[in-house]
Design a protein around this motif. Structure first.
Motif, PDB file in Angstrom:
ATOM      1  N   PHE A   7       0.825  -1.159  -0.129  1.00 26.22           N
ATOM      2  CA  PHE A   7       0.022  -0.026  -0.080  1.00 26.22           C
ATOM      3  C   PHE A   7       0.775   1.272  -0.008  1.00 26.22           C
ATOM      4  O   PHE A   7       1.830   1.553   0.950  1.00 26.22           O
ATOM      5  CB  PHE A   7      -0.823  -0.032   1.239  1.00 26.22           C
ATOM      6  N   GLY A   8       0.663   2.009  -0.876  1.00 25.63           N
ATOM      7  CA  GLY A   8       1.437   3.702  -1.093  1.00 25.63           C
ATOM      8  C   GLY A   8       2.901   3.055  -1.968  1.00 25.63           C
ATOM      9  O   GLY A   8       3.792   4.066  -1.796  1.00 25.63           O
ATOM     10  N   VAL A  95       7.563 -14.389   5.492  1.00 28.49           N
ATOM     11  CA  VAL A  95       7.187 -13.203   5.000  1.00 28.49           C
ATOM     12  C   VAL A  95       5.640 -13.126   5.232  1.00 28.49           C
ATOM     13  O   VAL A  95       4.991 -13.800   5.153  1.00 28.49           O
ATOM     14  CB  VAL A  95       7.458 -13.054   3.472  1.00 28.49           C
ATOM     15  N   THR A  96       5.328 -11.592   5.736  1.00 31.05           N
ATOM     16  CA  THR A  96       4.150 -11.292   5.807  1.00 31.05           C
ATOM     17  C   THR A  96       3.736 -10.117   4.664  1.00 31.05           C
ATOM     18  O   THR A  96       4.889  -9.586   4.441  1.00 31.05           O
ATOM     19  CB  THR A  96       3.838 -10.743   7.185  1.00 31.05           C
ATOM     20  N   SER A  97       2.616  -9.816   4.426  1.00 38.08           N
ATOM     21  CA  SER A  97       2.063  -8.627   3.643  1.00 38.08           C
ATOM     22  C   SER A  97       1.279  -7.964   4.181  1.00 38.08           C
ATOM     23  O   SER A  97       0.312  -8.361   4.785  1.00 38.08           O
ATOM     24  CB  SER A  97       1.841  -9.232   2.234  1.00 38.08           C
ATOM     25  N   ASP A  98       1.221  -6.641   3.956  1.00 36.05           N
ATOM     26  CA  ASP A  98       0.305  -5.613   4.221  1.00 36.05           C
ATOM     27  C   ASP A  98      -1.196  -6.090   3.590  1.00 36.05           C
ATOM     28  O   ASP A  98      -2.375  -6.008   4.442  1.00 36.05           O
ATOM     29  CB  ASP A  98       0.519  -4.322   4.307  1.00 36.05           C
ATOM     30  N   VAL A  99      -1.062  -6.422   2.325  1.00 36.61           N
ATOM     31  CA  VAL A  99      -2.287  -6.711   1.801  1.00 36.61           C
ATOM     32  C   VAL A  99      -3.113  -7.873   2.263  1.00 36.61           C
ATOM     33  O   VAL A  99      -4.277  -7.895   2.430  1.00 36.61           O
ATOM     34  CB  VAL A  99      -2.227  -6.748   0.140  1.00 36.61           C
ATOM     35  N   ALA A 119      -2.116   2.625   3.660  1.00 33.96           N
ATOM     36  CA  ALA A 119      -1.315   3.782   3.513  1.00 33.96           C
ATOM     37  C   ALA A 119      -1.154   4.522   2.123  1.00 33.96           C
ATOM     38  O   ALA A 119      -0.426   5.523   1.767  1.00 33.96           O
ATOM     39  CB  ALA A 119       0.126   3.200   3.647  1.00 33.96           C
ATOM     40  N   GLY A 120      -2.022   3.854   1.277  1.00 35.55           N
ATOM     41  CA  GLY A 120      -1.901   4.677  -0.089  1.00 35.55           C
ATOM     42  C   GLY A 120      -2.400   3.828  -1.153  1.00 35.55           C
ATOM     43  O   GLY A 120      -2.652   2.235  -0.751  1.00 35.55           O
ATOM     44  N   ALA A 121      -2.551   3.993  -2.085  1.00 33.86           N
ATOM     45  CA  ALA A 121      -3.188   2.991  -3.372  1.00 33.86           C
ATOM     46  C   ALA A 121      -2.012   1.845  -3.262  1.00 33.86           C
ATOM     47  O   ALA A 121      -0.736   1.969  -3.396  1.00 33.86           O
ATOM     48  CB  ALA A 121      -3.061   3.840  -4.717  1.00 33.86           C
ATOM     49  N   PHE A 122      -2.546   0.671  -3.878  1.00 33.21           N
ATOM     50  CA  PHE A 122      -2.059  -0.427  -3.852  1.00 33.21           C
ATOM     51  C   PHE A 122      -0.786  -0.187  -5.167  1.00 33.21           C
ATOM     52  O   PHE A 122      -1.203   0.140  -6.223  1.00 33.21           O
ATOM     53  CB  PHE A 122      -2.980  -1.615  -4.460  1.00 33.21           C
ATOM     54  N   LEU A 123       0.652  -0.668  -5.100  1.00 30.16           N
ATOM     55  CA  LEU A 123       1.503  -0.498  -5.743  1.00 30.16           C
ATOM     56  C   LEU A 123       1.543   0.764  -6.461  1.00 30.16           C
ATOM     57  O   LEU A 123       2.002   1.048  -7.601  1.00 30.16           O
ATOM     58  CB  LEU A 123       1.415  -1.690  -6.710  1.00 30.16           C
ATOM     59  N   ASP A 124       1.295   1.716  -5.555  1.00 29.36           N
ATOM     60  CA  ASP A 124       1.200   3.172  -5.893  1.00 29.36           C
ATOM     61  C   ASP A 124       2.500   3.740  -6.590  1.00 29.36           C
ATOM     62  O   ASP A 124       3.764   3.552  -5.855  1.00 29.36           O
ATOM     63  CB  ASP A 124       0.906   4.136  -4.836  1.00 29.36           C
ATOM     64  N   GLY A 125       2.844   4.354  -7.741  1.00 30.45           N
ATOM     65  CA  GLY A 125       3.852   4.626  -8.471  1.00 30.45           C
ATOM     66  C   GLY A 125       5.087   3.311  -8.961  1.00 30.45           C
ATOM     67  O   GLY A 125       5.882   3.604  -9.504  1.00 30.45           O
ATOM     68  N   LYS A 147     -12.064   0.180  -3.574  1.00 32.50           N
ATOM     69  CA  LYS A 147     -13.429   0.234  -3.331  1.00 32.50           C
ATOM     70  C   LYS A 147     -13.481  -0.292  -1.757  1.00 32.50           C
ATOM     71  O   LYS A 147     -14.444   0.096  -0.849  1.00 32.50           O
ATOM     72  CB  LYS A 147     -14.152  -0.889  -4.427  1.00 32.50           C
ATOM     73  N   GLU A 148     -12.980  -1.469  -1.663  1.00 31.93           N
ATOM     74  CA  GLU A 148     -13.292  -2.127  -0.108  1.00 31.93           C
ATOM     75  C   GLU A 148     -12.810  -1.193   0.720  1.00 31.93           C
ATOM     76  O   GLU A 148     -13.538  -1.137   1.727  1.00 31.93           O
ATOM     77  CB  GLU A 148     -12.162  -3.372  -0.138  1.00 31.93           C
ATOM     78  N   VAL A 149     -11.733  -0.436   0.644  1.00 35.62           N
ATOM     79  CA  VAL A 149     -11.274   0.513   1.958  1.00 35.62           C
ATOM     80  C   VAL A 149     -12.319   1.715   1.877  1.00 35.62           C
ATOM     81  O   VAL A 149     -12.423   2.156   2.967  1.00 35.62           O
ATOM     82  CB  VAL A 149      -9.753   0.946   1.684  1.00 35.62           C
ATOM     83  N   CYS A 150     -12.626   2.154   0.860  1.00 36.95           N
ATOM     84  CA  CYS A 150     -13.602   3.113   0.972  1.00 36.95           C
ATOM     85  C   CYS A 150     -15.096   2.674   1.572  1.00 36.95           C
ATOM     86  O   CYS A 150     -15.659   3.331   2.588  1.00 36.95           O
ATOM     87  CB  CYS A 150     -14.352   3.519  -0.774  1.00 36.95           C
ATOM     88  N   ASP A 151     -15.508   1.408   1.447  1.00 33.09           N
ATOM     89  CA  ASP A 151     -16.461   0.776   2.309  1.00 33.09           C
ATOM     90  C   ASP A 151     -16.294   0.871   3.661  1.00 33.09           C
ATOM     91  O   ASP A 151     -17.017   0.926   4.626  1.00 33.09           O
ATOM     92  CB  ASP A 151     -16.878  -0.422   1.922  1.00 33.09           C
ATOM     93  N   VAL A 152     -14.854   0.453   3.937  1.00 30.62           N
ATOM     94  CA  VAL A 152     -14.386   0.421   5.375  1.00 30.62           C
ATOM     95  C   VAL A 152     -14.410   1.808   5.973  1.00 30.62           C
ATOM     96  O   VAL A 152     -15.110   1.910   7.146  1.00 30.62           O
ATOM     97  CB  VAL A 152     -12.894  -0.192   5.360  1.00 30.62           C
ATOM     98  N   PHE A 153     -13.953   2.821   5.239  1.00 33.68           N
ATOM     99  CA  PHE A 153     -13.915   4.321   5.816  1.00 33.68           C
ATOM    100  C   PHE A 153     -15.499   4.832   6.194  1.00 33.68           C
ATOM    101  O   PHE A 153     -15.877   5.210   7.174  1.00 33.68           O
ATOM    102  CB  PHE A 153     -13.515   5.241   4.859  1.00 33.68           C
ATOM    103  N   ALA A 154     -16.328   4.197   5.199  1.00 31.54           N
ATOM    104  CA  ALA A 154     -17.727   4.865   5.372  1.00 31.54           C
ATOM    105  C   ALA A 154     -18.345   3.853   6.602  1.00 31.54           C
ATOM    106  O   ALA A 154     -19.166   4.656   7.503  1.00 31.54           O
ATOM    107  CB  ALA A 154     -18.674   4.410   3.995  1.00 31.54           C
ATOM    108  N   GLN A 155     -18.160   2.774   6.747  1.00 30.37           N
ATOM    109  CA  GLN A 155     -18.755   2.253   8.050  1.00 30.37           C
ATOM    110  C   GLN A 155     -18.098   2.686   9.234  1.00 30.37           C
ATOM    111  O   GLN A 155     -18.951   2.784  10.310  1.00 30.37           O
ATOM    112  CB  GLN A 155     -18.341   0.534   7.880  1.00 30.37           C
TER     113      GLN A 155
END
Length: 916
Positions: A7-8, A95-99, A119-125, A147-155
């Motif tokens: 993320f980011g 290994v762990t991943s944030d996603v 922390a930002g868009a997936f694979l941003d840049g 889309k998933e994180v937008c639903d999270v923020f709204a909830q």
């Protein structure tokens, strides 16, 4: 355990946050890890090959995949990094991943954890050339996760509002609005949360900005629900929260009719520049004109229009100082940041500054605190490059909230370090909602060959800077001004040309002349209009011959008490504080503020800036002169003895109110005490100011301040105290010259040679150990090995006399390093052993205070080179590991520079190219 961040951006790091090198930092192998992180159950080798090597045949692409897996296992030191045969997957034990953690949190219903991971868009840049399949997959995943994180923020926002936590609701709605700026759901939620917290102005500003954005992007009005909330909020009582006093004044001014004239092309260009910045095309606009040409007023008009229009934007100002020209490190930037924080009623700007620009926040925060508010944050170990990156990151984050306008006035007095940072910010702001406005006098830029002139030309060549030149007003402009200022007047037709001739077309002097004529009852009301009470020939005889002499005439109009007040204020500077002037004049604070109010309203000589609290808790009002020309004229009127007395009194007043925080105004105190002919204390504060400048890597300014202090020392008798003060100044001068102009500069060598002579005169005092160590470091990096060895021998002798382990460690480190560079390896290793035997890890902070770094980290690095040359590769490797361990045990990431540098050399010698 390794951590994959998607993320980011895209990166791999150790669990302790240390970055990885080799295959763990290469694009193709990182892309492989990202693919597998999103597919925890595995992905076929053929599918992976098609994503990453689409132009290769099956056999070749499989071979490339095999090589990539091998490189990752080898470089990440994880032999079992991958699981599976035909289908490849990551081993969660290594290994762990944030996603994946995000997906797990979503499934578990832990929405807060999921939101905080984003922390930002997936694979941003991140991108891969000639890998269209992979890029297409990234776009799909990026959209799905957004889309998933937008639903999270709204909830989360809805839950917080239901629980009555409107501050948290506001925070989540803002994050949603940043991802979906056209979302009516986010706009309504944020407006409602702001209104519930009583922040009606901010709710209105956001609603209007959303309405404008929808109309611009979609060509249609917003949804009826948004319009209904806006209409309701407009009938709520609202305060101008988050708007500075200057902004309010400008908004009121712009709400009526503008009374400034001329420069219509320049005004249009400024408006177009602001529109471009709002559209995300950042720009610097430079307004050039000589004193009194109306540069500042022209920009204030624009800023007033911006505030009065209701356009949501941050406006901040930074002013340069004529007195501190070239020596006030980052003065206009600090002033601008302080202005932002003062208007930050809800703390959003402070939060962003603490998060993205902590070193800048540590410099600005003390000015906003009193002694009773506790200890101010400390500047962290950094570099000038870090200061640049921090400020740029902070500005960009502010621009994400709303457009940012930074007004820097009189940049012909700006310091070189600020120019350097402006260059960095301006070169990267072409996609930001940011407008930098700068005023300057062209003649001063040319005469002094100021670095801002070169920066302006460079930025013009890059297309991110425009220059607007202000000529003097024409007779037609003066006639228009008279129409605006005196509607329905009956002045003679020649009066406008007469005014133009007397003022030479200067807007400043034109306004002064009009004020003078009204005060003298020459311009008087006449049946709803205005007329002249006298004839033009009479005026010719009475008025001053030149525009400049109008300043003297205006000062003469004042009574003696007001002249004395302004002269005392002028000694403090272009800006001055009421408690300082009150203490200097030994009068009542209320009376001073009353007189200053009159000097503002009636005479137009000063202007209130803001209310503040001095460090000792004293409330104050900060004023400034309407123009530096008035301050200069008042200061020039002072006789030498009176000037010295007032300078001393102002310095004592500052010391009384700043107390233990007097270092914050060290440069001002130094100049005041110099004018007061108090040379010993002036030298002391020049030394303090130079050290403060060096602490924030403004070495050019540190050189200027140190040279001023050394110049004053020549007037003092030779005493041990004088020698000690000169030693500190010479060391600061030498170091800052080295850092800013190179290690082999003759002037730096001369300063360090003089410092060594002083050390020899003062003897083996423990108090000068750190200074002698600094001289040794200079000789070592300058490759003057004989001198370095001699100074190292002095250090060893001094340490043996006191047997302090910290001094023993430093002395033998210096001796070991010196012997290493003269190829006396066995003796060098013996000294390093003694240095490490004396090392006490519990004294880490004391090492940093004494040596300006955690010295054992460096010592291990130098020692490993000696061990390698002596034929002990394993011991050399252990010494490198010790250096890394010590560096990571500190809170200062810059300590890693030594193990990284020396580690690269060691791995090169060991033929370990990838680790190198």
């Amino acid at each position: 355990m390794l951590e994959l961040r998607t993320f980011g951006g895209l990166s791999v790091q150790q669990q302790d946050g240390a970055p990885v090198a080799g295959a763990g930092a290469q694009r193709k192998t990182l892309a492989l890890l990202a693919l597998l992180a999103v597919h925890p159950r595995g992905l076929s080798r053929d599918k992976i090959a098609a994503y990453l090597w689409p132009d290769s045949d099956t056999k070749h692409s499989r071979g490339l995949l095999k090589q990539a897996c091998y490189a990752l296992r080898h470089d990440l030191q994880a032999d079992r990094l991958f699981l599976g045969a035909s289908e490849l997957r990551l081993n969660p034990a290594f290994v762990t991943s944030d996603v994946q953690t995000f997906e797990d949190a979503m499934h578990a219903g832990d929405l807060t954890k999921a939101a905080n991971l984003y922390a930002g868009a997936f694979l941003d840049g991140f991108y891969l050339r000639e890998a269209t399949e992979f890029e297409g997959w990234v776009e799909l995943e990026r959209g799905r996760l957004a889309k998933e994180v937008c639903d999270v923020f709204a909830q989360l926002a809805t839950r917080s509002a239901a629980a009555g936590d409107h501050q948290a609701a506001q925070r989540w709605w803002r994050r949603l609005a940043a991802l979906e700026p056209l979302s009516s759901r986010a706009a309504l939620g944020l407006m409602t949360a702001l209104a519930e917290r009583g922040e009606i102005p901010e709710a209105l500003r956001h609603g209007k900005a959303y309405e404008a954005l929808v109309r611009e992007e979609l060509g249609a009005p917003p949804e009826p629900a948004v319009a209904a909330v806006l209409n309701r909020l407009q009938h709520e009582p609202a305060a101008a929260e988050g708007v500075s006093g200057d902004d309010l004044r400008l908004a009121v001014t712009s709400g009526g009719r503008r009374r400034t004239v001329g420069y219509e092309k320049q005004r249009a260009s400024l408006r177009e520049g602001f529109r471009a910045a709002v559209a995300g095309r950042g720009l610097m606009m430079c307004i050039a004109g000589e004193p009194g040409s109306g540069k500042t007023t022209l920009i204030e008009d624009l800023l007033g229009e911006v505030v009065a229009s209701g356009r949501i934007s941050h406006v901040t100002r930074g002013r340069c100082s004529e007195r501190l020209a070239g020596s006030g490190a980052y003065l206009p930037l600090l002033d601008a940041l302080e202005s932002l924080l003062r208007a930050d009623a809800r703390g959003a700007i402070a939060h962003l500054m603490q998060q993205h620009a902590p070193n800048w926040y540590a410099q600005v925060a003390p000015a906003l605190q009193t002694d009773a508010q506790g200890k101010a944050p400390q500047v962290q170990a950094a570099s000038q490059e870090r200061l640049k990156r921090e400020l740029n990151a902070f500005f960009r984050e502010v621009c994400r909230l709303r457009p940012l306008v930074v007004f820097l006035d009189d940049v012909h007095w700006v310091d070189a370090s600020t120019v350097d940072i402006l260059s960095y910010v301006a070169n990267q702001m072409n996609t930001a909602q940011m407008l930098i406005l700068a005023t300057y006098r062209p003649s001063e830029l040319q005469l002094t060959k100021h670095p801002f002139g070169a920066l302006k030309l460079h930025l013009q060549g890059e297309g991110v800077c425009q220059e607007l030149k202000l000529e003097l007003l024409t007779p037609e402009d003066v006639a228009e001004f008279l129409e605006l200022e005196f509607p329905h007047h009956h002045f003679p037709s020649r009066f406008a040309r007469f005014m133009h001739a007397k003022t030479e077309g200067s807007p400043l002097f034109m306004v002064d002349l009009v004020r003078y004529l009204r005060a003298k009852q020459v311009i008087v009301p006449d049946n709803g209009g205005w007329k002249l009470a006298g004839s033009l020939p009479d005026l010719e005889r009475e008025l001053p011959e030149s525009a400049r002499s109008m300043i003297e005439r205006k000062i003469e109009q004042l009574n003696e008490n007001d002249r004395q007040l302004l002269m005392a204020a002028g000694v403090q500077g272009y800006e001055f504080d009421t408690p300082i002037v009150t203490q200097v004049l030994k009068t009542d604070a209320g009376r001073i503020e009353e007189r200053l109010d009159t000097l503002d309203r009636v005479h137009g000589l000063v202007r209130p800036l803001r209310e503040l609290t001095l460090p000792d808790g004293t409330p104050a009002v900060r004023y400034r002169f309407v123009h530096a020309l008035y301050q200069n004229a008042l200061y020039a009127r002072l006789a030498p003895t009176r000037r010295a007395t007032l300078s001393r009194d102002v310095a004592e007043a500052l010391l009384a109110h700043y107390g233990d925080r007097s270092a914050e105004v060290a440069a001002e105190l130094a100049l005041l005490l110099e004018a007061a002919r108090d040379m010993p204390r002036a030298v002391e504060y020049f030394a303090i100011a130079a050290e403060r400048a060096a602490q924030v890597f403004a070495h050019g300014e540190a050189v200027t301040l140190a040279q001023r202090g050394l110049g004053l020392l020549q007037n003092l008798p030779e005493t041990p105290e004088r020698a000690g003060r000169e030693l500190g100044l010479q060391l600061r001068l030498g170091y800052s010259l080295m850092f800013s102009r190179g290690y082999t500069l003759p002037e730096s060598g001369a300063a360090m040679t003089r410092a060594r002579e002083i050390c020899q005169l003062l003897g083996d005092s423990v108090q000068i150990f750190a200074a002698v160590f600094g001289v040794w470091a200079y000789y070592l990096v300058s490759a003057e090995m004989r001198a370095a060895r001699e100074v190292a021998e002095d250090l060893v002798r001094m340490s043996e006399g006191v047997r302090d382990p910290l001094l023993v460690c430093g002395a033998h480190t210096a001796m070991g390093s010196s012997l290493h560079h003269t190829a006396e390896l066995a003796r060098s290793s013996a000294h390093f052993e003694r240095a490490m035997a004396a090392h006490d890890p519990r004294q880490q902070a004391t090492y940093v205070a004494l040596y300006k770094q955690y010295l054992p980290v460096y010592a291990h690095g130098e020692w490993l080179r000696v061990l390698w040359l002596l034929g002990y590769p394993d011991r050399a490797l252990r010494s490198l590991q010790d250096s890394f361990a010590l560096a990571r045990a500190t809170t200062d990431p810059t300590e890693l520079k030594w193990p990284l540098i020396f580690g690269a050399l060691l791995h090169q010698h060991r033929r370990e190219a990838e680790r190198c």
